[in-house]
Structure formats: structure tokens, C-alpha cells
Design a protein around this motif. Structure first.
Motif: not given
Lengths: 51, 360, 386
Positions: B1-3, B5-6, C75, C77, C212, C248, C251-252, C255
Motif C-alpha cells: 500500500m505504501k508502495r 502511495q509512493f 490512501f 490506511l 518522504i 508499515g 516499507r514506505g 521504497i
């Protein structure tokens, strides 16, 4: 109107642009509010609806 | 999910970055005010007497310097303009002895200071000068950061009303008619400084270079650098050797910043739609997921109920059968017991009869 | 009464008091003697750590506000819900402090409203920064206010503002994108003074993309710092969601750091600056990029995969440090790189103390707020309190 200096030309165009940006923000909000005005209420946390 | 968004954000950033770098002021050309004036500095004529510094100090009523202008030992160290000196002369080592160059605001055709000032404190005037308005300046000093020639200076020792200080090409005095040329030009004894229309100065410079082969570098510094300046230089030495950077390029700061600046309104125009869209898609997904879940729960409930009913029925049947079997067994047992009892009674009767028979 | 006084004189409060006192002294000096007397700023180096750290790092590290709120509200979440209020509070304090610190750096703070209300220099990216920060600090104040109204028991106001959450979040992302990138764009105007390894026409993209992981890492980092001292203020939801937030966000962060790394390479390739890698500057660039962008990206990936919270926390530290390092490099280290050593800038003791003072003010207000207002817990009176 003739511009001899690019900087002056940019000052003119960017000033108009910033005003437009203000209108965009207000406009988007307006169209969104209008579009969702008849939506059912959003229940984000249904477990709280028990009250 | 974060992917997601990014990636979404990066995709949009990528689009806008591309859009940004292709944005230009379409087919227009900006050649400066036609009557703009400038100053031509001829490094081969300057003798480093510092009379221009004195002249500037006088007409602008600047504070007296620590060392007087007649003191030429000051030239042993390379100086820059500061909050008390709009202009300085520096000494450099030339091929055949010392050479001198006067440093001051170059009054760019597309000034970096004006471009970056967030309160419009700088103005490019029709007479060619770039002037500063102390009445609106906030003192952020971005102009000092942006000036590629390191010209503007700041009154760091003033706690409440500090100003940016730089050469004005004597704009006010000339407008008022007090002077017909900047104070430095008037003071120079060697005509190293020439004041006139920029286009004329370029002609003059070209002529001097042509008519004196070998005397000058075949280049007019300021003709194109940073988009062109109104203060021009010709020199016998390489310009880098007299403190003029030759790696600045010909793009002016307004041109350089046009790209990033053009991305700004794109973000304002696109982000609300993109983000609103993501939100709506998510809402829909949640709604569908909620409905599917409801249906699944319902089906599961029904399935469980059916299963439970079937189980119950089976158990009931089985219980019935058990009951029937138990009854059968009881009946059978009762019958057997009755049969056994009857047989016993028969036996007993037969025994009694036998006994009786034997005794007669 | 005396027991109350005793409890106020904790070591933390005493240190805070000393720093605040020093800060006030420097503030007075600033407005009586001028910037020249207390800073090492000069005519060649007009911007020092009050811009490089207080402004550039302050804004980058406050990015947790828009990243967390957009993750939760845009989003969808929801599992990050308990992280939103602490992130918004940090962002609000961060931006408020940036504005506060700016009042000391600019020559005439009483004119800070001029660009917005008097004579906007619309060609300037600093105008863009100023306008957006001005609007965003307002948005953050409004986003934070429900917590305060809940504490004050002002239900109607609180509920009215709460309805604006989505609109504020979207507006917040727009504003954040704009000013995070514009801070980088400030330096696009100065190719002649920033070392080629840090200068790029892509500086705006670089600053935005790096904001970010900066924000995500700060949320992890602060969650880590606040966990023990504020444990008693955290409700079950917050504690339960804590590890989920860390995993979580890891992960963000992994990436987005990887993406930032890619953008750095693209920027290099654009101007064909590879040859600079063989210089001393190149070595320093590699330290920043490999040690503080690539490495934490991998650490986050591994930590997220193995559910190794400790590894993730170290990745967060490296990332935060890396962002600070990058902002310092662009604005101070690689800025004016061509000037001779004697003319380079290094902050004065008072500049450093003042920056510490500004951070301390923020931490102090943070401590006051989280110990009283519903930041780490949900107020029992509110259905969907956050």
C-alpha cells in the motif's frame, strides 16, 4: 504590452498564475462539496456507531 | 500500500518535472530597454589609482573608509564590495606587470537579484541600472546568495534597519540631473570607464579590439554572460586572471529558474484531482470490500446454520434410532426373560411331576 | 505546593531552563547588536545554519505530518490512525519553529508579511516557500486544534473542524509538495556556487522525494523516543498499532529512499558529473549517498522483511541524519565550494546555541502538549477522536 526584460514578463505571468492557483484550490473544493453533497454519511469507524 | 502511495506521488512528480523542464517563454525575445545605458571598463587603461572609489564614495555620501583612497597598499589584498563600498579596485598579476580591475554591480540585463527577491525590492530600470528599494526589503539576503558576481553587501551591524548595499549606476543622481554620468566614470583620469548606451558601448569595444590586435582578449565580458550585463569589460589579460569568472554561462537566472517555477502551478492544478481520485477509489474499494464482507458473513452464517440444522437432524435421527434400538433390546430381553422364566417354570413343573411319579 | 515545585525541578527541566535562558540572551543580542555580532555570516556567506538547519532541515523533518495524514485519510490506511496526531503535532511545532527562527535570521522580521500582503515577488521561489509555509502552518494549526478543543471540552468547535479533515489533508499535501520542492529549487538559481555533485536542475525533485523518507523516519524515530517516557499517556490502540506503524512505515521509507537514490543518479547523469566521483568531494558524496541513502534503504527492507524493529529504528536514525547531512551539504558544505578556505563559513557558538534553543523550545512545548492533550490516546468523549 511590450516587455523588454524577461524578468518583467515573468513577474506579470507568475502573478496571474498565483491568482489562478488560489482559484484552483477554491474551485476544487467547491466542485467536490457540490458533488458529494447528497452522499450518505461516511462511517469510517463503524464500531463507534453503536453509540 | 505504501508502495502505491509512493509510486503515485513519484509518477506525478515525474510528469510535472518533465513538464517543468520543457516550459519556456515560447517565441518571445527580450532584448532589454532600447535606451538602456551602461559602462565600458577597459582594463588596459586602468592604473589602479582608486579615484573612482573616491568619486563613488563622494556622490553616494558613503562613510569614510578605514584607510584613505590615496592609500594604494590596500590593493595588495583582493577585496570585494562591502556595506560601505559600492565599488573596489583590485590588483592582479598580468603578463607584463600588475593589472587592475574595478568591481561593482554589473547591472545585469536579467538581474538575478531581481528574479529571486520575494518582495520585488530590485528593479531593472529603462536607463539600464538595477536599483534597490530599502523601503520593502525584509533582509532575507537571497539576492546575495543568487548574485553570481558576489556584489550585494549587507549591513550586518545594524540590528533593526539593515540594508543591502550596492552600486546604483548613480540612477537617482542622473535622474535628478545632478550628474550626467556615474560618479566613478567622472572621476577616472584615464578614461578607463566610458558611459553610454549599451549598444554603442559594444560597438566601441569591438572597434577597440579590432583596431588594436594583440592588445585585447577577443571577447567583451558581459556581452552575453548571465544573459548579458550593462557593465562591460575588455581586457588584455584573460578575464579569469582579473577576477571575472568565465564559467558562468550565458543563461540568466530568470531563464534558469523558469523551469522549476513553471512546475508550481501544475502541482496546484493536478494534485487535488489526483489525491481526490485516490481517495475516491479507496472509498469505493472499502465500500465494495464491506459489502462483500457482509455477503460473505451472511453466506457463512447461512452455511453454518444449514450445517448445524443438518447436524441436529442427524443427531435427532440417531437419537430416535438409538431409542428404537433400546426399546427393541428391552423388549427382546423381556421376552427372553419371560421365555427363560417360562422354561424354568416348565422345568420345575416337570421335576415336581417326576418326583411325584416316582413316589407312587 | 512544595512537592509541586520539587517535581518541576527535574534534570530535564533544569537543562531546558538553562538552554532557554541562553537563547533569550542571544535573542536580545540579536536585536541590540545585530547579526554581525553574534553570527559568522559575512558578505560572501549570507546564509548559515539558521537557514541550513533551522529552515531546510526543520521543514524536511516535519514532513511526517503530510505523509502520515495522507497515508491514513487519502490512501485509507487506517492502521496508521494512532500515528496521525503525534505526526501532525510534530509537524505543526516544526513549522512554527521555522517561522520563529526566521524572525531572528532576516534583517527586518517586522516586514515578514510584506511578500505575502504587500508586494509579492512572484518570480522568486522564496516567495513560493514563504506563501506555502504561511498557509501550511495555518493548516497544521487547524489540523492540530481538535486535540486542543477536546482537552478544553469545546465539543461543537471540535466537531466542526473535524469535518474538514479530508480537505485539510489534501491541501496539506499540495502545500507540502510545493514548499518541500521549492526549498530545493532555491538553489537551482545558483549553479555557480553549489558544487556540481550537489547542484542539479532536479534539486526540486530531490528535495521533495527525500522529504518522504524524512517524514516517515521521523515518525518512527519519535515513536521510538516517546515510547518510554510517554508510555503512561498511550492508550491500547496506540500501543497495539505501534509496531504496525513501524513496520508499515519501514516499507514506505525503504521504497522512497530507493527512489531518492535513483533520482540522485539521474541528476548525476544529466550533467555527466561522474568524473567528480574520483575527487575528495566525490568521496564525500558517496558517503552521503551510499551510507545514508542506499544503506538505510536496505536496512529498512531487511528490517521490514524480518520484522526486526531494532534494525528499522537504526535505519530511521541513519535516514534522519542523512537528510540533515544532505541539506547541510547543499546549503553550507558544497555552497561556495570554490572560495578559499579562509573565506568559508563555519557557524559561531551563538548560532549553534540558538539553534539548540529553537529545538528545545519545540521539545518543551511538545512535552507540555502530549502530557495533557489527547495525542497518544483517544479522548473518551469523542466517537472517532484523533
Amino acid at each position: 504590452m511590450e516587455y523588454y526584460v524577461y524578468h518583467d514578463f515573468m513577474m506579470h505571468t507568475k502573478s496571474i498564475t498565483y491568482i489562478l492557483m488560489g482559484l484552483f484550490v477554491v474551485g476544487f473544493w467547491g466542485i467536490w462539496a457540490f458533488m458529494t453533497s447528497r452522499d450518505e454519511e461516511i462511517h469510517k469507524f463503524p464500531e463507534h456507531d453503536k453509540e | 500500500m505504501k508502495r502505491r502511495q509512493f509510486l503515485g506521488l513519484l509518477g506525478a512528480a515525474g510528469i510535472t518535472a518533465t513538464l517543468g523542464t520543457t516550459a519556456q517563454a515560447s517565441s518571445k525575445s527580450f532584448d532589454g530597454y532600447p535606451e538602456a545605458k551602461g559602462v565600458l571598463f577597459d582594463a588596459t587603461r586602468c592604473i589602479g589609482c582608486r579615484k573612482c572609489e573616491a568619486g563613488c564614495n563622494k556622490v553616494n555620501k558613503l562613510p569614510a573608509p578605514a584607510k584613505p583612497f590615496e592609500d594604494l597598499t590596500v590593493l595588495n589584498k583582493v577585496r570585494r564590495t562591502d556595506e560601505k563600498s559600492y565599488t573596489v579596485v583590485n590588483k592582479y598579476q598580468g603578463k607584463n606587470g600588475p593589472v587592475f580591475r574595478k568591481a561593482q554591480c554589473n547591472h545585469c540585463m536579467e538581474p538575478a537579484c531581481a528574479s529571486v527577491c520575494f518582495v520585488q525590492a530590485f528593479k531593472k530600470n529603462p536607463d539600464g541600472s538595477v536599483t534597490y528599494d530599502a523601503s520593502v526589503c525584509v533582509g532575507c539576503r537571497y539576492c546575495m546568495v543568487a548574485c553570481p558576481f558576489n556584489v550585494p553587501a549587507y549591513e550586518y551591524d545594524d540590528p533593526l534597519t539593515p540594508r543591502v548595499m550596492k552600486c546604483t549606476m548613480c540612477h537617482d543622481q542622473i535622474q535628478k540631473g545632478e550628474l550626467s554620468a556615474p560618479g566613478c566614470v567622472g572621476a577616472c583620469p584615464k578614461e578607463a570607464l566610458t558611459y553610454g548606451k549599451r549598444e554603442d558601448l559594444i560597438e566601441i569595444a569591438r572597434e577597440r579590439i579590432l583596431k588594436n590586435p594583440g592588445r585585447y582578449q577577443k571577447h567583451i565580458y558581459g556581452e552575453k554572460e548571465m544573459g548579458g550585463t550593462n557593465w562591460l569589460y575588455i581586457s588584455g589579460e584573460h578575464f579569469a586572471d582579473i577576477g571575472l569568472r568565465e564559467d558562468l554561462g550565458n543563461k540568466s537566472v530568470p531563464e534558469i529558474s523558469a523551469g522549476p517555477l513553471s512546475v508550481v502551478p501544475m502541482v496546484a492544478a493536478l494534485w487535488p484531482a489526483l489525491l481526490g481520485g485516490v481517495w475516491a477509489i479507496n472509498k469505493r474499494k472499502e465500500k465494495v470490500a464491506a459489502e462483500e464482507q457482509k455477503a460473505a458473513v451472511k453466506a457463512a452464517k447461512a452455511a453454518t446454520k444449514a450445517e448445524a440444522d443438518a447436524k441436529l437432524a442427524k443427531a435427532m435421527d440417531s437419537a430416535e434410532r438409538d431409542k428404537a434400538q433400546a426399546i427393541e433390546r428391552e423388549v427382546k430381553r423381556a421376552l427372553e426373560e419371560a421365555e427363560a422364566a417360562r422354561k424354568e417354570a416348565e422345568e420345575a413343573a416337570k421335576d415336581g411331576a417326576d418326583k411325584d411319579g416316582e413316589g407312587a | 505546593m512544595s512537592s509541586e515545585n520539587k517535581s518541576l525541578m527535574t534534570p530535564a527541566n533544569i537543562i531546558t531552563g538553562i538552554i532557554l535562558a541562553i537563547g533569550v540572551v542571544i535573542a536580545v543580542l540579536r536585536f541590540t547588536k545585530g547579526l554581525g555580532a553574534i553570527t559568522n555570516l559575512d558578505q560572501n556567506n549570507p546564509w548559515g545554519i539558521w537557514i541550513g538547519f533551522d529552515l531546510l532541515c526543520g521543514v524536511a523533518l516535519a514532513a511526517g505530518g503530510y505523509t502520515t495524514s495522507s497515508a491514513c485519510y487519502i490512501f485509507g490506511l487506517k492502521k496508521y490512525h494512532s500515528a496521525v496526531r503525534p505526526a501532525i503535532l510534530t509537524a505543526f511545532l516544526g513549522y512554527a519553529l521555522v517561522v520563529f527562527a526566521l524572525h531572528f535570521d532576516v534583517g527586518r522580521p517586522y516586514r515578514l508579511v510584506y511578500p505575502v500582503f504587500l508586494q509579492p515577488g512572484t518570480t522568486s521561489l522564496l516567495y513560493e516557500v514563504g506563501l506555502c509555509v504561511f498557509l501550511y502552518v495555518t493548516v497544521l494549526a487547524v489540523e492540530f486544534s481538535p486535540a486542543m478543543f477536546e482537552w478544553l471540552g469545546m465539543k461543537t468547535v471540535r466537531n466542526k473542524i473535524h469535518k474538514l479533515t479530508l480537505a485539510l489533508t489534501v491541501f496539506g499535501v499540495v502545500l507540502s509538495t510545493l514548499h518541500q520542492s521549492s526549498l530545493g529549487a532555491l538553489y537551482i538559481a545558483v549553479p555557480s556556487k553549489v558544487h556540481p555533485l550537489w547542484y542539479s536542475p532536479y534539486l526540486a525533485v530531490l528535495f521533495f522525494v527525500s522529504s518522504i523518507p524524512a517524514g516517515l523516519s521521523m515518525v518512527i524515530f519519535e515513536g521510538m523516543l516517546a515510547h518510554k517516557p510517554w508510555h503512561h499517556m498511550m492508550d491500547k490502540t496506540h500501543l497495539d498499532e505501534h509496531d504496525g506503524v513501524i513496520l508499515g512505515f519501514a516499507r514506505g521509507a525503504s521504497i522512497s529512499l530507493a527512489a531518492y537514490f535513483c533520482v540522485k543518479l539521474v541528476a548525476m547523469a544529466y550533467d555527466n558529473n561522474w568524473a567528480y566521483l574520483a575527487t575528495g568531494w566525490g568521496a564525500w558524496w558517496l558517503v552521503e549517498v551510499l551510507g545514508f541513502i542506499a544503506l538505510p534503504s536496505l536496512m529498512y527492507a531487511m528490517g521490514s522483511r524480518e520484522k526486526n524493529i531494532k534494525l528499522i529504528k537504526w535505519a530511521a536514525v541513519l535516514t534522519v541524519f542523512g537528510i540533515i547531512l544532505n541539506r547541510f551539504n547543499v546549503s553550507i558544505v558544497a555552497f561556495n565550494w570554490q572560495l578559499p578556505a579562509g573565506e568559508r563559513y563555519f557557524p559561531s557558538i551563538m548560532e549553534i546555541m540558538f539553534s539548540i534553543f529553537v529545538v528545545t523550545v519545540g521539545v518543551t512545548v511538545y512535552r507540555f502538549i502530549v502530557s495533557r492533550m489527547p495525542i497518544f490516546f483517544e479522548h473518551p468523549d469523542y466517537k472517532d477522536a484523533h
